[in-house]
Design an enzyme around this catalytic site. Structure first.
Site, short mmCIF file in Angstrom:
data_model
loop_
_atom_site.label_atom_id
_atom_site.label_comp_id
_atom_site.label_asym_id
_atom_site.label_seq_id
_atom_site.Cartn_x
_atom_site.Cartn_y
_atom_site.Cartn_z
N HIS A 41 4.72 -7.77 -6.05
CA HIS A 41 3.43 -7.90 -5.37
C HIS A 41 2.66 -6.59 -5.33
CE1 HIS A 41 3.27 -12.00 -3.76
NE2 HIS A 41 4.56 -11.90 -3.53
N ASP A 89 10.22 -11.52 -6.31
CA ASP A 89 9.31 -10.41 -6.05
C ASP A 89 9.94 -9.07 -6.40
OD1 ASP A 89 7.49 -9.12 -3.12
OD2 ASP A 89 7.11 -8.95 -5.28
N SER A 183 7.22 -1.96 1.40
CA SER A 183 7.64 -2.93 0.38
C SER A 183 8.12 -2.23 -0.88
CB SER A 183 6.46 -3.83 0.03
OG SER A 183 6.02 -4.45 1.21
O1 QJS Z 1 3.40 -2.76 1.38
C1 QJS Z 1 3.13 -3.95 1.11
O2 QJS Z 1 3.66 -4.96 1.61
C2 QJS Z 1 2.11 -4.19 0.11
N1 QJS Z 1 1.94 -5.38 -0.49
C3 QJS Z 1 0.90 -5.26 -1.38
C4 QJS Z 1 0.31 -6.17 -2.23
C5 QJS Z 1 -0.73 -5.77 -3.02
C6 QJS Z 1 -1.16 -4.45 -2.96
F1 QJS Z 1 -2.16 -4.09 -3.76
C7 QJS Z 1 -0.60 -3.51 -2.13
C8 QJS Z 1 0.43 -3.94 -1.34
C9 QJS Z 1 1.21 -3.27 -0.39
N2 QJS Z 1 1.11 -1.94 0.00
C10 QJS Z 1 -0.05 -1.50 0.61
O3 QJS Z 1 -0.95 -2.24 0.93
C11 QJS Z 1 -0.12 -0.05 0.90
C12 QJS Z 1 -1.41 0.65 0.72
C13 QJS Z 1 -0.80 0.45 2.05
C14 QJS Z 1 -0.10 1.51 2.77
C15 QJS Z 1 0.47 1.22 3.98
C16 QJS Z 1 1.12 2.22 4.68
C17 QJS Z 1 1.22 3.52 4.15
C18 QJS Z 1 0.65 3.78 2.92
C19 QJS Z 1 0.00 2.79 2.21
#
Ligand code: QJS
Length: 232
Positions: A41, A89, A183
């Site tokens: 993802h 995933d 993730s």
């Molecule tokens: O972490 C996830 O679950 C996840 N799932 C997604 C799906 C698409 C996608 F384009 C991104 C993700 C993404 N990561 C994020 O949004 C990261 C950017 C955010 C973030 C959070 C905390 C600290 C730094 C950066």
């Protein structure tokens, strides 16, 4: 990581930060000198661009002895992964060159025996994901210990209501939990990577919605075949 603690620097030398334009997007971990495992993802909003992989890091911004940003040669999302659910995933990333292994950069073995981790087993998960409900993003790696909960409990209609397949596992999400940005990171139980934090959007820290991981053992053959067939 919600309500965890700052990890001891470089004690999780397998941890990777998947970055796009210098920004952390997802976690991952080193499974071989030239290969990182993460979540499919995480590639959703990257419209085909390749990640860069930061290894040997504790802080995302400060200079550190063995910290190094690697280019990615190729990305292999699992063919069964899709945007509509958490199935398959997984994402394999082939680095442009073999990572230089040292005290701060090391491979983490993953589970190859396809047997469920017993409920109540306390595992550990780390990441640079959000650390509070305002979505604050940490500079340093955080970690938290969480107990595994059984698939039956996780599939209860008041929890994930039957969507947890035999290729997934759950941990308790009461207060302490993984969250956005974590993730792709590994769920480590007794020193072995048993799961990968799924990257589907999910509420964090709510005991009614346990954390979901892709179990790695069922995919060992896929992982081996991709690593074996990718060109030098
Ligand atoms: O972490 C996830 O679950 C996840 N799932 C997604 C799906 C698409 C996608 F384009 C991104 C993700 C993404 N990561 C994020 O949004 C990261 C950017 C955010 C973030 C959070 C905390 C600290 C730094 C950066």
């Amino acid at each position: 990581i919600l309500r965890g603690s700052v990890a001891k620097p470089h004690l999780k030398p397998y941890m990777a930060s998947l970055q796009m334009d210098g920004q952390h997007v997802c976690g991952g971990f080193l499974i071989a000198e030239q290969w990182v495992l993460s979540a499919a993802h995480c590639t959703e909003e990257t419209d085909g661009k390749l990640f860069q992989v930061l290894l040997g890091a504790h802080s995302l911004t400060e200079p550190e002895p063995h910290k190094r940003l690697y280019q990615v040669r190729a990305q292999f999302p699992h063919p069964g992964s899709n945007i509509h659910n958490n199935k398959d995933d997984l994402l394999l990333l082939q680095l442009e060159e073999k990572a230089e292994l040292n005290a701060d950069v090391r491979v983490l073995p993953f589970q190859r025996e396809d047997r469920d981790v017993a409920a109540e087993t306390v595992c550990e998960v780390a990441g640079w994901g959000t650390i509070d409900h305002s979505g604050r993003r940490p500079d340093k790696l955080h970690q938290v210990e969480r107990p595994v909960i059984s698939r039956d409990v996780c599939n209860h209609r008041t929890r994930h209501d039957g969507t947890i397949t035999k290729n997934m596992m759950c941990t308790d999400s009461r207060r302490m939990d993984t969250c956005k940005g974590d993730s792709g990171g590994p769920l480590v139980c007794n020193g072995v990577a048993e799961g990968v934090v799924t990257a589907g959007s999910r509420v964090c820290g709510n005991y009614k919605k346990p954390a979901i991981y892709t179990r790695i053992a069922p995919y060992a053959a896929w992982i081996d075949s991709v690593m074996a067939s990718a060109d030098e």
